[in-house]
Design a protein around this motif. Sequence first.
Motif, short mmCIF file in Angstrom:
data_model
loop_
_atom_site.label_atom_id
_atom_site.label_comp_id
_atom_site.label_asym_id
_atom_site.label_seq_id
_atom_site.Cartn_x
_atom_site.Cartn_y
_atom_site.Cartn_z
N SER A 40 40.11 30.96 -25.53
CA SER A 40 40.32 32.33 -25.61
C SER A 40 41.46 32.75 -24.70
O SER A 40 42.20 33.74 -24.96
N THR A 41 41.56 32.09 -23.59
CA THR A 41 42.51 32.61 -22.68
C THR A 41 43.52 31.50 -22.02
O THR A 41 42.90 30.25 -21.85
N THR A 42 44.89 31.68 -22.36
CA THR A 42 45.57 30.53 -21.95
C THR A 42 46.64 31.02 -21.21
O THR A 42 47.09 32.39 -21.23
N PHE A 43 47.25 30.31 -19.99
CA PHE A 43 48.38 30.85 -19.09
C PHE A 43 49.28 30.01 -19.41
O PHE A 43 49.42 28.71 -19.62
N GLY A 44 50.57 30.25 -19.27
CA GLY A 44 51.81 29.49 -19.09
C GLY A 44 52.03 29.51 -17.64
O GLY A 44 51.62 29.99 -16.87
N PRO A 45 53.18 28.46 -17.45
CA PRO A 45 53.33 28.35 -15.83
C PRO A 45 53.88 29.53 -15.10
O PRO A 45 53.67 29.73 -14.00
N GLY A 46 54.68 30.49 -15.92
CA GLY A 46 55.11 31.61 -15.14
C GLY A 46 53.94 32.52 -14.70
O GLY A 46 54.10 33.00 -13.39
N THR A 47 53.10 32.51 -15.77
CA THR A 47 52.02 33.77 -15.33
C THR A 47 51.17 33.16 -14.23
O THR A 47 50.69 33.92 -13.44
N LEU A 48 50.88 31.87 -14.54
CA LEU A 48 50.12 31.36 -13.65
C LEU A 48 50.44 30.98 -11.96
O LEU A 48 49.80 31.68 -10.87
N TYR A 49 51.86 30.89 -11.66
CA TYR A 49 52.39 30.71 -10.54
C TYR A 49 52.73 32.10 -10.15
O TYR A 49 52.82 32.50 -8.80
N THR A 50 53.07 33.44 -10.78
CA THR A 50 53.08 34.51 -10.39
C THR A 50 51.79 35.04 -9.77
O THR A 50 51.78 35.62 -8.53
N SER A 51 50.62 34.70 -10.38
CA SER A 51 49.35 35.08 -9.92
C SER A 51 49.15 34.26 -8.57
O SER A 51 48.48 34.83 -7.73
N ILE A 52 49.59 33.10 -8.41
CA ILE A 52 49.02 32.24 -7.31
C ILE A 52 49.87 32.60 -6.23
O ILE A 52 49.36 32.70 -4.90
N LYS A 53 51.23 33.05 -6.46
CA LYS A 53 51.71 33.82 -5.41
C LYS A 53 51.18 34.90 -4.64
O LYS A 53 51.30 35.06 -3.51
N ARG A 54 50.75 35.76 -5.57
CA ARG A 54 50.21 37.06 -5.35
C ARG A 54 48.94 36.57 -4.41
O ARG A 54 48.34 37.21 -3.43
N LEU A 55 48.10 35.66 -5.10
CA LEU A 55 46.66 35.36 -4.43
C LEU A 55 47.09 34.87 -2.86
O LEU A 55 46.30 35.04 -1.94
N LEU A 56 47.91 33.82 -2.81
CA LEU A 56 48.71 33.32 -1.56
C LEU A 56 48.89 34.39 -0.61
O LEU A 56 48.49 34.48 0.64
N THR A 57 49.64 35.30 -0.93
CA THR A 57 49.86 36.45 -0.08
C THR A 57 49.11 37.34 0.26
O THR A 57 48.91 37.71 1.34
N SER A 58 48.08 37.63 -0.80
CA SER A 58 47.03 38.35 -0.28
C SER A 58 45.73 37.61 0.60
O SER A 58 44.66 38.13 0.83
N ASP A 74 50.86 12.40 -9.06
CA ASP A 74 52.28 12.73 -8.32
C ASP A 74 51.76 13.40 -7.06
O ASP A 74 51.24 14.45 -6.92
N GLU A 75 52.09 12.84 -5.78
CA GLU A 75 51.71 13.57 -4.64
C GLU A 75 52.48 14.57 -4.20
O GLU A 75 52.20 15.20 -3.23
N ARG A 76 53.24 14.99 -5.10
CA ARG A 76 54.20 16.35 -4.77
C ARG A 76 53.34 17.52 -5.18
O ARG A 76 53.62 18.54 -4.82
N ARG A 77 52.39 17.16 -5.99
CA ARG A 77 51.61 18.29 -6.43
C ARG A 77 50.94 19.25 -5.43
O ARG A 77 50.30 18.48 -4.52
N ARG A 78 50.81 20.49 -5.51
CA ARG A 78 50.30 21.25 -4.75
C ARG A 78 48.88 21.46 -5.12
O ARG A 78 48.54 22.00 -6.19
N TYR A 79 47.90 21.46 -4.20
CA TYR A 79 46.35 22.00 -4.69
C TYR A 79 46.18 23.10 -3.97
O TYR A 79 46.66 23.43 -2.87
N TYR A 80 45.31 23.82 -4.61
CA TYR A 80 45.07 25.14 -4.06
C TYR A 80 43.39 25.19 -3.96
O TYR A 80 42.77 24.79 -4.74
N ARG A 81 42.70 26.09 -3.01
CA ARG A 81 41.54 26.47 -3.05
C ARG A 81 41.16 27.84 -2.77
O ARG A 81 41.96 28.42 -2.24
N LEU A 82 39.78 28.16 -2.76
CA LEU A 82 39.36 29.62 -2.51
C LEU A 82 39.19 29.77 -1.02
O LEU A 82 38.91 28.79 -0.45
N SER A 83 39.87 30.86 -0.35
CA SER A 83 39.78 31.00 0.95
C SER A 83 38.44 31.83 1.13
O SER A 83 37.84 32.36 0.17
N ALA A 84 37.98 31.98 2.28
CA ALA A 84 36.50 32.61 2.52
C ALA A 84 36.72 34.17 1.90
O ALA A 84 35.76 34.30 1.33
#
Lengths: 115, 305
Positions: A40-58, A74-84
Amino acid sequence: MGKEFLPLNHADLHILLVLADGERHGYGIMSDVEEITGGSTTFGPGTLYTSIKRLLTSGLIEESANRPDPKLDDERRRYYRLSALGRKVLTAESERLSVLLRYARDHRIINPKAI
Amino acid sequence: MNTLSAQPGLWSIRCYRWLLWLYPSSFVKELGDSVEQAFRDMLRDAYQKHGYLGIALLWFRIVPDFVFSAVELMTSAAGDYLKWYFRLRWVLACALGFGAGALAAMALRSAGFFDYLGINPNLGLAGLLVWIGLGVFQSQVLTSQFCHRARWVGLTILGGVLGMLGTRLITSALSFLAMEPFSPDKWLTWTLRPLVTLLPLVGAAIGFAQWFAFRQKDVRAFHWSLVCSFGAYLSGWLVLPFSAAMTFAIGNGFDEVMGTVLHNAIAGALFGLGTAGPLKGILWGQPSEPEPGAPLKSFPKEKSA
């Protein structure tokens, strides 16, 4: 602490929920969001990385230094994790939503057995 | 046919790369590769599941996603522009505040208002009008979002008056003690000229008073006082060439009112220039946004799930 980030927007909440289960790369996050919401919920790459940028910044998520095995992915892939901080915010947001759900259930807006 | 070497796949990737150029450049520089990688993954899955039809359907999803995310990123970039716009408005407000205050004081003096009241305009009443002007114009820029407007004006006046009284007290005390470190025959007169009027003290008093009008509780009184003090000091120094130029111009027939207003406006603009950056940092800088590509803030290590 972390309540200043609430309420989280739709995309941010989904991303944090998925990352609560472990590190993911961008497409992994998109696939998992689609899976846990039954499509029921799908993201495109634009929405996803806009959010990722915002979450990284905050500071709610952070980029992992881990890189996949080049033989497997692909070793160029970036992995993300939740901060404390991200985990605290996710907990606070989930509690906030649970209060709303309880209200909806108590007022028979949704089927009590549905939860 | 399960690879992306097929023409529609290659064309899709090429088209998506073109689209990426329409995103803000900082975003593309920071995350463009990752966005393209995610698109490639989606394209591969769509093609493997439904062939060419999958690729066509994917574009129905990608185009709205691109439009909405681009709008969000661009409005966010517009927010950055507005922060610059804020600096410009702040500098103008300070210039107009100082200029309008000086103009009002000159007008009242011309109308004989000070004579009528039997007071010397140099005793601070003219300064009072400058603080009123400064407070009014600054509060228009800050809007009610950042400060209590009426309180801002009132406290600016209070700070200015207290600062002027403080400087008068200090100069009187120095005169009483027969200490005149700033008298014309001393070399300190030129090198420490801004200290003659003790402008930093006035700036600090205004900053401290204005702090009570900030809505944000995390603005520190000491910081804002220091910023205003620095702004006043900078203004005091940099306005010196303009003071000399205006004095020369007025002595050579330039309109006195115009010259005084212009001189005050320049002093105000310089004060605004010295305080605009830190003020922007105070209002928008928490948490501060790292530059694109800068290392992320470190947070306590999280247990990997």
